[in-house]
Scaffold this active site. Sequence first.
Site, PDB file in Angstrom:
ATOM      1  N   ASN A  23     -10.558   0.680 133.401  1.00 42.24           N
ATOM      2  CA  ASN A  23     -10.317  -0.612 133.144  1.00 42.24           C
ATOM      3  C   ASN A  23      -9.571  -0.579 134.426  1.00 42.24           C
ATOM      4  O   ASN A  23      -8.774  -0.199 134.263  1.00 42.24           O
ATOM      5  CB  ASN A  23      -9.715  -1.304 131.759  1.00 42.24           C
ATOM      6  CG  ASN A  23      -8.479  -0.572 131.469  1.00 42.24           C
ATOM      7  OD1 ASN A  23      -7.966   0.178 131.832  1.00 42.24           O
ATOM      8  ND2 ASN A  23      -7.584  -1.674 130.973  1.00 42.24           N
ATOM      9  N   GLU A  35      -8.531  -4.687 135.882  1.00 48.59           N
ATOM     10  CA  GLU A  35      -7.759  -6.160 135.656  1.00 48.59           C
ATOM     11  C   GLU A  35      -7.518  -6.639 136.765  1.00 48.59           C
ATOM     12  O   GLU A  35      -7.752  -6.603 137.310  1.00 48.59           O
ATOM     13  CB  GLU A  35      -6.403  -5.455 134.541  1.00 48.59           C
ATOM     14  CG  GLU A  35      -7.198  -4.937 133.537  1.00 48.59           C
ATOM     15  CD  GLU A  35      -5.983  -5.350 132.662  1.00 48.59           C
ATOM     16  OE1 GLU A  35      -4.461  -5.579 132.639  1.00 48.59           O
ATOM     17  OE2 GLU A  35      -5.768  -4.378 131.289  1.00 48.59           O
ATOM     18  N   CYS A  87     -13.835  -2.943 131.793  1.00 44.03           N
ATOM     19  CA  CYS A  87     -13.462  -1.831 130.896  1.00 44.03           C
ATOM     20  C   CYS A  87     -14.126  -1.110 131.574  1.00 44.03           C
ATOM     21  O   CYS A  87     -15.254  -1.043 132.321  1.00 44.03           O
ATOM     22  CB  CYS A  87     -14.505  -2.671 129.709  1.00 44.03           C
ATOM     23  SG  CYS A  87     -13.725  -3.870 129.019  1.00 44.03           S
ATOM     24  N   GLU A  92     -15.445   1.938 130.478  1.00 46.85           N
ATOM     25  CA  GLU A  92     -17.077   2.238 129.896  1.00 46.85           C
ATOM     26  C   GLU A  92     -18.069   1.299 130.637  1.00 46.85           C
ATOM     27  O   GLU A  92     -18.860   1.930 131.163  1.00 46.85           O
ATOM     28  CB  GLU A  92     -17.356   1.552 128.579  1.00 46.85           C
ATOM     29  CG  GLU A  92     -16.723   1.706 127.086  1.00 46.85           C
ATOM     30  CD  GLU A  92     -15.658   1.031 127.022  1.00 46.85           C
ATOM     31  OE1 GLU A  92     -14.560   0.104 127.855  1.00 46.85           O
ATOM     32  OE2 GLU A  92     -15.094   1.248 125.782  1.00 46.85           O
ATOM     33  N   CYS A  98     -15.491  -2.519 123.382  1.00 45.59           N
ATOM     34  CA  CYS A  98     -16.329  -4.159 122.987  1.00 45.59           C
ATOM     35  C   CYS A  98     -17.519  -4.628 122.852  1.00 45.59           C
ATOM     36  O   CYS A  98     -18.278  -3.450 123.017  1.00 45.59           O
ATOM     37  CB  CYS A  98     -15.003  -4.707 124.030  1.00 45.59           C
ATOM     38  SG  CYS A  98     -16.127  -5.595 125.295  1.00 45.59           S
ATOM     39  N   CYS A 126     -19.332  -3.938 125.977  1.00 52.70           N
ATOM     40  CA  CYS A 126     -20.063  -3.158 126.606  1.00 52.70           C
ATOM     41  C   CYS A 126     -20.813  -2.156 125.424  1.00 52.70           C
ATOM     42  O   CYS A 126     -21.699  -1.538 126.306  1.00 52.70           O
ATOM     43  CB  CYS A 126     -18.288  -1.913 126.156  1.00 52.70           C
ATOM     44  SG  CYS A 126     -17.236  -2.405 128.007  1.00 52.70           S
TER      45      CYS A 126
HETATM   46  N1  THU Z   1     -10.850  -2.129 127.488  1.00 53.77           N
HETATM   47  C1  THU Z   1     -11.404  -1.145 127.598  1.00 53.77           C
HETATM   48  O1  THU Z   1     -11.410  -0.920 128.946  1.00 53.77           O
HETATM   49  N2  THU Z   1     -12.891  -0.359 126.459  1.00 53.77           N
HETATM   50  C2  THU Z   1     -12.394  -0.461 125.805  1.00 53.77           C
HETATM   51  O2  THU Z   1     -13.251   0.002 125.128  1.00 53.77           O
HETATM   52  C3  THU Z   1     -11.643  -1.578 125.769  1.00 53.77           C
HETATM   53  C4  THU Z   1     -10.886  -2.816 126.426  1.00 53.77           C
HETATM   54  C5  THU Z   1      -9.663  -2.600 128.055  1.00 53.77           C
HETATM   55  C6  THU Z   1     -10.145  -4.313 128.205  1.00 53.77           C
HETATM   56  C7  THU Z   1      -8.865  -4.253 129.343  1.00 53.77           C
HETATM   57  O3  THU Z   1      -8.526  -4.368 130.771  1.00 53.77           O
HETATM   58  C8  THU Z   1      -7.198  -3.457 127.671  1.00 53.77           C
HETATM   59  O4  THU Z   1      -8.388  -2.776 127.595  1.00 53.77           O
HETATM   60  C9  THU Z   1      -7.040  -4.292 126.843  1.00 53.77           C
HETATM   61  O5  THU Z   1      -7.952  -5.230 126.246  1.00 53.77           O
END
Ligand code: THU
Length: 158
Positions: A61, A63, A72, A74, A112, A115
């Site tokens: 991920n 940000e 994310c 995924e 999420c 994804c």
């Molecule tokens: N996130 C992911 O990368 N994958 C998931 O399956 C759940 C959430 C990330 C998004 C964000 O950067 C952080 O986790 C918190 O939600």
Amino acid sequence: MKRVTLEIPYYSCALEELSPEDRRLVDAARAATVSSYSPYSHFYVGAAVLLADGNIVAGSNQENVAFPSGTCAERCAMFYANSRYPDVAPVALAVAARGADGTFTPKPVTPCGACRQVLLQVQIRYGRALRILLYGSEQVYVMDNVERILPFQFDSLE
Ligand code: THU
């Protein structure tokens, strides 16, 4: 009106119970958490995609201060796989995450909604089931395909 119940079969196991190939993919997802850029959530997620030719592509991920601009793990891993190897079908995806204390989550991390929709389209695009492996240090979930995590999916404009 009748009540209808939906049943979703999936597997729950310990990391050690996975096949060597699945274990390799989960290990790649765990390793990918190290490249996560998560200054806001401090939730370090890694994802690894197994391609039909045996190659593994990983992502994490990423940000951004403008929140929706990040992505994310995924989607990072899957879009990278699709860009780099557009002609090779992804056949499995593993996800793992570490929290702010640096340890892996005890429970499996689950993708999420956005994804899930992206992963569904990968299945449709390549005409192959995409297996899903969700890692937690206490248990691992294994799903045979994306429908397992996205029932009632939107998959057509017709
Ligand atoms: N996130 C992911 O990368 N994958 C998931 O399956 C759940 C959430 C990330 C998004 C964000 O950067 C952080 O986790 C918190 O939600």
